[in-house]
Structure formats: structure tokens, C-alpha cells
Design an enzyme around this catalytic site. Structure first.
Site, PDB file in Angstrom:
ATOM      1  N   ARG A   1       0.864  -1.182   0.000  1.00  0.00           N
ATOM      2  CA  ARG A   1       0.000   0.000   0.000  1.00  0.00           C
ATOM      3  C   ARG A   1       0.902   1.235   0.000  1.00  0.00           C
ATOM      4  O   ARG A   1       2.072   1.186   0.394  1.00  0.00           O
ATOM      5  CB  ARG A   1      -0.887   0.029   1.239  1.00  0.00           C
ATOM      6  CG  ARG A   1      -1.863  -1.130   1.366  1.00  0.00           C
ATOM      7  CD  ARG A   1      -2.687  -0.989   2.646  1.00  0.00           C
ATOM      8  NE  ARG A   1      -3.671  -2.043   2.788  1.00  0.00           N
ATOM      9  CZ  ARG A   1      -3.492  -3.162   3.483  1.00  0.00           C
ATOM     10  NH1 ARG A   1      -2.330  -3.361   4.104  1.00  0.00           N
ATOM     11  NH2 ARG A   1      -4.448  -4.065   3.578  1.00  0.00           N
TER      12      ARG A   1
ATOM     13  N   LYS B   1      -2.569  -2.090   7.873  1.00  0.00           N
ATOM     14  CA  LYS B   1      -3.753  -1.474   8.461  1.00  0.00           C
ATOM     15  C   LYS B   1      -3.991  -1.995   9.870  1.00  0.00           C
ATOM     16  O   LYS B   1      -3.808  -3.172  10.150  1.00  0.00           O
ATOM     17  CB  LYS B   1      -4.986  -1.781   7.588  1.00  0.00           C
ATOM     18  CG  LYS B   1      -5.081  -0.932   6.329  1.00  0.00           C
ATOM     19  CD  LYS B   1      -6.405  -1.170   5.631  1.00  0.00           C
ATOM     20  CE  LYS B   1      -6.566  -0.232   4.443  1.00  0.00           C
ATOM     21  NZ  LYS B   1      -7.863  -0.457   3.740  1.00  0.00           N
TER      22      LYS B   1
ATOM     23  N   HIS C   1      -1.537   2.799  -5.918  1.00  0.00           N
ATOM     24  CA  HIS C   1      -2.293   1.576  -5.640  1.00  0.00           C
ATOM     25  C   HIS C   1      -2.443   0.699  -6.885  1.00  0.00           C
ATOM     26  O   HIS C   1      -2.682  -0.511  -6.758  1.00  0.00           O
ATOM     27  CB  HIS C   1      -3.666   1.944  -5.078  1.00  0.00           C
ATOM     28  CG  HIS C   1      -4.136   0.993  -4.012  1.00  0.00           C
ATOM     29  ND1 HIS C   1      -3.545   0.918  -2.764  1.00  0.00           N
ATOM     30  CD2 HIS C   1      -5.129   0.069  -4.018  1.00  0.00           C
ATOM     31  CE1 HIS C   1      -4.161   0.000  -2.038  1.00  0.00           C
ATOM     32  NE2 HIS C   1      -5.127  -0.540  -2.785  1.00  0.00           N
TER      33      HIS C   1
ATOM     34  N   ARG D   1      -0.174  -2.167  -6.763  1.00  0.00           N
ATOM     35  CA  ARG D   1      -0.640  -3.218  -5.851  1.00  0.00           C
ATOM     36  C   ARG D   1      -1.693  -4.089  -6.535  1.00  0.00           C
ATOM     37  O   ARG D   1      -1.658  -5.317  -6.438  1.00  0.00           O
ATOM     38  CB  ARG D   1      -1.207  -2.563  -4.582  1.00  0.00           C
ATOM     39  CG  ARG D   1      -1.788  -3.537  -3.545  1.00  0.00           C
ATOM     40  CD  ARG D   1      -2.134  -2.718  -2.299  1.00  0.00           C
ATOM     41  NE  ARG D   1      -3.016  -3.409  -1.374  1.00  0.00           N
ATOM     42  CZ  ARG D   1      -2.606  -4.214  -0.400  1.00  0.00           C
ATOM     43  NH1 ARG D   1      -1.316  -4.471  -0.268  1.00  0.00           N
ATOM     44  NH2 ARG D   1      -3.469  -4.775   0.424  1.00  0.00           N
TER      45      ARG D   1
ATOM     46  N   HIS E   1      -4.798  -8.736   3.539  1.00  0.00           N
ATOM     47  CA  HIS E   1      -6.251  -8.605   3.613  1.00  0.00           C
ATOM     48  C   HIS E   1      -6.782  -9.416   4.793  1.00  0.00           C
ATOM     49  O   HIS E   1      -6.455 -10.598   4.937  1.00  0.00           O
ATOM     50  CB  HIS E   1      -6.910  -9.122   2.331  1.00  0.00           C
ATOM     51  CG  HIS E   1      -6.762  -8.199   1.165  1.00  0.00           C
ATOM     52  ND1 HIS E   1      -6.948  -8.609  -0.150  1.00  0.00           N
ATOM     53  CD2 HIS E   1      -6.451  -6.883   1.102  1.00  0.00           C
ATOM     54  CE1 HIS E   1      -6.755  -7.583  -0.962  1.00  0.00           C
ATOM     55  NE2 HIS E   1      -6.454  -6.528  -0.228  1.00  0.00           N
TER      56      HIS E   1
ATOM     57  N   TYR F   1      -9.732  -9.972  -7.492  1.00  0.00           N
ATOM     58  CA  TYR F   1      -8.693 -10.158  -8.499  1.00  0.00           C
ATOM     59  C   TYR F   1      -8.956 -11.377  -9.382  1.00  0.00           C
ATOM     60  O   TYR F   1      -8.436 -11.458 -10.487  1.00  0.00           O
ATOM     61  CB  TYR F   1      -7.321 -10.247  -7.826  1.00  0.00           C
ATOM     62  CG  TYR F   1      -6.977  -8.955  -7.133  1.00  0.00           C
ATOM     63  CD1 TYR F   1      -6.707  -7.796  -7.866  1.00  0.00           C
ATOM     64  CD2 TYR F   1      -6.977  -8.855  -5.744  1.00  0.00           C
ATOM     65  CE1 TYR F   1      -6.427  -6.601  -7.234  1.00  0.00           C
ATOM     66  CE2 TYR F   1      -6.688  -7.656  -5.102  1.00  0.00           C
ATOM     67  CZ  TYR F   1      -6.418  -6.536  -5.861  1.00  0.00           C
ATOM     68  OH  TYR F   1      -6.155  -5.347  -5.231  1.00  0.00           O
TER      69      TYR F   1
END
Length: 303
Positions: free
Chosen positions: A146, A170, A241, A244, A267, A276
Site C-alpha cells: 500500500r 492497516k 495503488h 498493488r 487482507h 482479483y
């Protein structure tokens, strides 16, 4: 009612380690709910009903709030009432049966491998900050970072000898991500040849330094990417991004498992990674239409 909001924000800041912009959004959402409840004559969190929350959501949508923002507002309310129950401020949770609006999920922009190569190869390594920019983009694409993970990456979290980076993602969650030989080579060259000239007492061990020897801002890194993408003649709307997204899509195209890609991306939910697979199918379909002779010549045929 404002005292409970302050307690909730302190809880999120200290225990959940949320980013400041998320905290501001949650604060605005809950204060908007408090104001809406006040206009309806409700002065206590115990008296807020599911029906009132539905009216609040409907009013938010009517005022033009995007579905994604409405979903965030609902998420804020859910977290808030869970907190109130935990603190025994309320006895029941009016958000328990609250539905979120369905979102139309746009597929993200992805670069082809050839476009990635064009961007990287267009960087003149002999020009000022050429090695730095090459190292930054190699890391974005090579490890699927990220933007905040790249700009916050420190030299202490480089384990180049074993081909890994330690990433703070995150929510303050740490993960180890692999880094390839190409990225390692350019990071090492940048460390040896360019970073020492940028380094100063305010660098704080940050790996990718701006011209002031400090951590890049989000806008600063976006401008760096735009400069390099434009120089390569790429016309797609590319952001940090995008690399990514390309990283994940290319891994899945190459046969990587969803679980492995989920782990590398950090994630929490595999459903986030599943986009994806849809992207891969969409890309394959576009390739088929563009290159298969019966599809390519369809406009010339009569029914």
C-alpha cells in the site's frame, strides 16, 4: 450524548489503532446521528431505535451521500453501539438487523506486464533520484505494498538477505512479505548511491526519502508516480495503488492461490482478495475479444 462519543473515539484511538482520517470520519458520522436524533426529540442513546437509524440512513442518502460513505456510516454506528453495550451504557443494539446498501464494485485499473516494464525502463538511473524512484516502484509492484506501507517503510524492516520486508499494515498489523531479486538490487543501489545524500537528522530511518530527507507525503508519492508513468507514455489513470492491484492480478494470472495472495496483501477477509479473480477473468475476456480472429473480425461479418 457527546460524552459517549468522546469515550468511543478514545477507545478506537488507543485500542484499535485507527488512522486519524478514519477517526475523523467516524466522529462526524456519530455526531451527525446525535444531531439527527436530537431533532427527533431523542436525548439518550438508549432511546435510539432501529427505525430511527433507518430514517437517518435514508436521509443521508437523500442528501447525496455516496453508497460507500453510507456503508462507512453504518459501520461507524455498529461499532459505536457495540462499544455502548460493552460499557453497559445501552442494553440492546439497534444496528443488529441493519442492512448495508449493495455497492457496485468497479474493477480496479491494472497494468499489463509490458506497461510495468515500460515505466521502469523509462527511468534514467543516471538522473537525480532515478535510483530512488526505480526502487520505490519496484517495491510497490514487486511486493504489493500500500502507499502508506511504502512511505512508512524503514531500513530496520528490510531483510534483503533473506528476501523479505516487515510491513506495518492497516490497524497496526505486521506481516512479512517477499521481495524479489530485481527490487532488492535497486533498493541496495539506492541505499549505497543516493540515500546517503538525502539523509539528515529528520529522516528517522525512513527508506524512501523526499528531497528534504523526510518521509514522502501521499501527494508527493502520487506526483512521483505520475511523472514516471507519463514519461513512459502510459495513458491509463495510474496511482501508487495501481501497482498493488497489478501485483495481485499478475500473481493470480500466474496460478498463485487466493490464500497466498491474501497473506501477501494483508487482507483480513479473503472476499477482498477475490476481486482479483474477477479481474483476471475480465482481462482474459478482453484479450480474447481483441486477439481471437472470429472476435476481431466480428464487425465485418453479417448475421
Amino acid at each position: 450524548m457527546l460524552d459517549e462519543i468522546t469515550l468511543f473515539l478514545d477507545f478506537l484511538s488507543l485500542e484499535r489503532n485507527l488512522k486519524s482520517n478514519t477517526l475523523v470520519s467516524y466522529e462526524n458520522d456519530i455526531k451527525a446521528l446525535a444531531a439527527f436524533a436530537g431533532e427527533a426529540g431523542v436525548r439518550n442513546w438508549r432511546d435510539i431505535s432501529r427505525h430511527l437509524l433507518i430514517e437517518f440512513i435514508a436521509e443521508s442518502s437523500k442528501q447525496g451521500m455516496a453508497p460507500s460513505s453510507v456503508n462507512r456510516r453504518i459501520s461507524a454506528m455498529r461499532g459505536f453501539f457495540k462499544f455502548l453495550i460493552r460499557e453497559r451504557i445501552v442494553d440492546s443494539n439497534p444496528t443488529a438487523q441493519l442492512d448495508s446498501p449493495k455497492l457496485h464494485r468497479n474493477l480496479p485499473v491494472v497494468l499489463a506486464v509490458e506497461e510495468i516494464d515500460a515505466i521502469l525502463n523509462a527511468i534514467n538511473l543516471e538522473e537525480r533520484n532515478g535510483l530512488r524512484d526505480r526502487a520505490a516502484i519496484e517495491l510497490l509492484y514487486g511486493s504489493g505494498l500500500r502507499l502508506s506501507e511504502l512511505t512508512g517503510l524503514t531500513c530496520a524492516n528490510l531483510f534483503l538477505e533473506v528476501g523479505h520486508l516487515r510491513i506495518l499494515g492497516k490497524g497496526g498489523k505486521e506481516r512479512l512479505v517477499p521481495v524479489g531479486d530485481e527490487a532488492i538490487a535497486f533498493v541496495k543501489r539506492y541505499l549505497d548511491e543516493e540515500r546517503p545524500a538525502l539523509l539528515n537528522e529528520k529522516s528517522h530511518d525512513i527508506l524512501i526519502l523526499n528531497r528534504f530527507g523526510r518521509k514522502f507525503s501521499a501527494m508527493g508519492m502520487l506526483n512521483l508516480i505520475r511523472k514516471r508513468v507519463t514519461a513512459a507514455g502510459i495513458t491509463k489513470a495510474v496511482t501508487p495503488h495501481t501497482f498493488r492491484h497489478s501485483f495481485a492480478s499478475h500473481l493470480i494470472d500466474g496460478g498463485a492461490s487466493l490464500r497466498a495472495v491474501q497473506e501477501m496483501l494483508g487482507h483480513a477477509d479473503i472476499s477482498t482478495t477475490q476481486i482479483y479473480t474477477h479481474l483476471s477473468r475480465s482481462y482474459l475476456k478482453s484479450v480474447h475479444i481483441e486477439h481471437h480472429p472470429r472476435e476481431r473480425n466480428r464487425s465485418d461479418r453479417r448475421p
